[in-house]
Design an enzyme around this catalytic site. Structure first.
Site, PDB file in Angstrom:
ATOM      1  N   GLY A  56       0.820  -1.204   0.000  1.00  0.00           N
ATOM      2  CA  GLY A  56       0.000   0.000   0.000  1.00  0.00           C
ATOM      3  C   GLY A  56       0.849   1.247   0.000  1.00  0.00           C
ATOM      4  O   GLY A  56       2.063   1.212   0.247  1.00  0.00           O
ATOM      5  N   GLY A  59       0.541   8.520   2.989  1.00  0.00           N
ATOM      6  CA  GLY A  59       0.875   9.917   2.744  1.00  0.00           C
ATOM      7  C   GLY A  59       2.365  10.184   2.730  1.00  0.00           C
ATOM      8  O   GLY A  59       2.827  11.061   1.999  1.00  0.00           O
ATOM      9  N   MET A  60       3.136   9.437   3.529  1.00  0.00           N
ATOM     10  CA  MET A  60       4.571   9.692   3.610  1.00  0.00           C
ATOM     11  C   MET A  60       5.419   8.573   3.035  1.00  0.00           C
ATOM     12  O   MET A  60       6.573   8.818   2.672  1.00  0.00           O
ATOM     13  CB  MET A  60       4.986   9.907   5.074  1.00  0.00           C
ATOM     14  CG  MET A  60       4.437  11.166   5.704  1.00  0.00           C
ATOM     15  SD  MET A  60       5.201  11.456   7.313  1.00  0.00           S
ATOM     16  CE  MET A  60       6.908  11.677   6.830  1.00  0.00           C
ATOM     17  N   GLY A  61       4.883   7.367   2.947  1.00  0.00           N
ATOM     18  CA  GLY A  61       5.718   6.269   2.485  1.00  0.00           C
ATOM     19  C   GLY A  61       4.907   5.156   1.859  1.00  0.00           C
ATOM     20  O   GLY A  61       3.674   5.146   1.888  1.00  0.00           O
ATOM     21  N   VAL A  63       4.429   0.954   1.762  1.00  0.00           N
ATOM     22  CA  VAL A  63       4.622  -0.229   2.596  1.00  0.00           C
ATOM     23  C   VAL A  63       4.784  -1.445   1.699  1.00  0.00           C
ATOM     24  O   VAL A  63       3.996  -1.656   0.767  1.00  0.00           O
ATOM     25  CB  VAL A  63       3.440  -0.427   3.563  1.00  0.00           C
ATOM     26  CG1 VAL A  63       3.673  -1.647   4.453  1.00  0.00           C
ATOM     27  CG2 VAL A  63       3.250   0.819   4.426  1.00  0.00           C
ATOM     28  N   LYS A  78       8.372  -0.069   5.540  1.00  0.00           N
ATOM     29  CA  LYS A  78       7.807   1.197   5.066  1.00  0.00           C
ATOM     30  C   LYS A  78       8.950   2.085   4.607  1.00  0.00           C
ATOM     31  O   LYS A  78       9.841   2.434   5.389  1.00  0.00           O
ATOM     32  CB  LYS A  78       7.021   1.872   6.183  1.00  0.00           C
ATOM     33  CG  LYS A  78       6.327   3.164   5.756  1.00  0.00           C
ATOM     34  CD  LYS A  78       5.482   3.715   6.892  1.00  0.00           C
ATOM     35  CE  LYS A  78       4.748   4.971   6.454  1.00  0.00           C
ATOM     36  NZ  LYS A  78       3.922   5.523   7.561  1.00  0.00           N
ATOM     37  N   ASP A 173      -2.475  11.831  14.277  1.00  0.00           N
ATOM     38  CA  ASP A 173      -2.995  11.466  12.951  1.00  0.00           C
ATOM     39  C   ASP A 173      -3.826  10.185  13.055  1.00  0.00           C
ATOM     40  O   ASP A 173      -3.713   9.285  12.220  1.00  0.00           O
ATOM     41  CB  ASP A 173      -1.848  11.288  11.952  1.00  0.00           C
ATOM     42  CG  ASP A 173      -2.354  11.230  10.511  1.00  0.00           C
ATOM     43  OD1 ASP A 173      -3.459  11.757  10.243  1.00  0.00           O
ATOM     44  OD2 ASP A 173      -1.661  10.655   9.649  1.00  0.00           O
TER      45      ASP A 173
END
Length: 497
Positions: A56, A59-61, A63, A78, A173
């Site tokens: 998947g 937003g930042m990385g 996986v 990740k 978050d």
């Protein structure tokens, strides 16, 4: 058309990020072979983690499913998105995610085992690989959820957030995409909280430049649909901000929609800051009134009007679940040493005898057993000194156990002993009787004959008067008594009871 890989919503081609969760949008694959090949598939990071499959994109990385080549174990890796590699703030935030998650060792928090940066510039975090679905997928397909199921999921998720708050970590978050529900055939579903990517370590003193760069006043960090009003305004955050996000998630699980929506992140943020949410019972009438009050309390605009932290929110939700009789899968409670002393009585020998009824009572309300690295509890020194001194501690615990009564055992043993004694006595008597029979001689007794008595002449016919019957001899009487005794003994030995 573009779609969000996290929530699955469709957007026009001019939109690059999902307004709901800020995930990068992807194009639909309509023609086979047009999908770009991920350059990391098949690579080995730092000669340890071989990338096998992409799971998947966040937003930042991204996986990936990977395998530790040295110990042959499947893990999740990740990798920070390449567009953030040159961003110092993003790399710092990514490193803080690994540090924040690594400090927590809780069954409802994802376990982070490694962090590194390759010579090619890839920054990565290694985590445990989970099997199941995100809460985002579950809500999108099955919402509104059953009340007991939603409460059970929230109890586990809030337990992990409470452990983070105890360690001085504010998640900031929380959203359904960051809550994972494991699904295995051999164990019940377990909730895992993911992605501490923008978590703030409240107990750690950061450099002034780093703090200003990561949390500038007036900058929104998080997902607008689940952000607290103070987070939307860019104000200083407290653990109550995470409580607001947990309230939004519980609201969405029970009603099928978030309390606030809008066409843009700014519109959603303004509604969080000013508008009141619609009561959940107006959407789903079956929601209990007390549960609605707790949700609305968590969605209060002012942080001081909400539960102070996730632990307080969870305790209220757990008490409510107990009153409503809802089944849940909460973390097992473990009594501490002080609680054991309170329910036990010290014997003169120094042993602690515990009242099980009192122990069950305290375990229903004891705090969860969580381990936070580098954060020793205030009573750790007392516990350590207690364990080092056997005389001051309770090295052995004696719990009174009900034993079966020994009356039956004694009665059975008495019957056996009596039978043995009776059998021995009977055998001894039989032996004496047999010897007496062999030594006794029986003499014949003459049979008496009837003697006729003459009658007077006038009688026409003589009458005979019988003589008296012979009496048995003493020897026969003795033999008859012996036989009767032998018969009685035989009956006793054949049927003793």
């Amino acid at each position: 058309m573009l779609h969000c890989p996290t929530c699955g919503r469709q957007y026009p081609a001019n939109v690059q990020f999902c307004p709901a969760d800020q995930s990068p949008l992807q194009a639909d694959m309509t023609i086979p072979g047009q999908a770009p090949v991920d350059p990391l598939i098949g690579k080995t990071l730092d000669d340890k983690y071989r990338i096998e499959k992409r799971l998947g994109i966040g937003g930042m990385g991204t996986v990936y499913r990977a395998r530790h080549v040295l110990i042959d174990r499947v893990v999740a890796v990740k990798v920070l998105n390449q567009r953030f590699v040159e961003d110092d703030a993003a790399r710092t935030r990514f490193r803080r995610e690994a540090k924040a998650a690594g400090r927590l060792q809780h069954m409802n928090a994802v376990a982070v085992t490694d962090f590194g940066q390759t010579s090619e510039g890839y920054v990565y975090i290694v985590m445990e690989l989970l099997e199941g679905r995100t809460l985002r997928e579950i809500v999108a397909k099955e919402a509104p959820l059953e009340i007991a199921r939603a409460v059970s999921i929230m109890l586990q998720a809030s337990a992990a957030v409470a452990a983070a708050h105890d360690a001085g970590v504010i998640h900031r978050d929380l959203k359904p995409a960051n809550i994972f529900v494991t699904q295995r055939s051999d164990v019940p579903a377990v909730v895992k909280v993911l992605d501490f990517g923008i978590a703030k370590l409240a107990t750690e003193t950061l450099e002034d430049d780093e703090t200003k760069h990561l949390t500038q006043v007036g900058v929104m960090i998080g997902t607008p649909r689940y952000m607290s009003p103070e987070q939307c305004n860019g104000w200083e955050l407290t653990p109550a901000a995470d409580v607001y996000s947990l309230g939004v998630i519980l609201y969405e699980m029970l009603t099928g929609s978030a309390p606030f929506g809008g066409s843009s992140p700014l519109a959603i943020a303004l509604k969080h800051a000013k508008d009141l949410p619609q009561p959940p019972r107006e959407i789903v009438a079956s929601i209990p009134e007390d549960l609605e009050k707790l949700i609305l309390k968590a969605l209060e605009k002012r942080p001081e009007d909400r539960p102070a932290n996730a632990a307080e929110f969870r305790n209220e939700l757990l008490a409510l679940a107990e009153r409503l009789g809802l089944e849940h899968a909460a973390v097992s409670n473990v009594p501490d040493l002080a609680s054991l002393r309170g329910v036990g009585v010290e014997s003169p020998s120094g042993r602690l005898i515990i009242d099980l009824a009192k122990l069950r009572a305290i375990t229903s309300g004891a705090s969860e057993s969580t381990i936070v690295a580098d954060a020793a509890p205030p009573e750790s020194q007392d516990v350590a000194s207690t364990l080092e001194s056997p005389r001051k501690s309770f090295p052995r615990v004696d719990v009174p156990v009900r034993r079966r009564s020994g009356k039956r055992v004694l009665l059975f043993a008495g019957i056996v002993v009596a039978a043995l004694l009776l059998g021995g006595y009977a055998a001894w008597k039989i032996r004496d009787v047999r010897q007496a029979v062999r030594m006794t001689t029986v003499s014949p007794t003459p049979t008496p004959t009837a003697i006729p008595t003459p009658t007077p002449a006038p009688s026409p016919s003589p009458t005979v008067t019988p003589s008296p019957s012979p009496k048995p001899s003493p020897e026969k009487k003795k033999q008859s008594k012996v036989g009767s005794f032998v018969n009685k003994v035989k009956r006793i030995l054949t049927k003793p009871f």
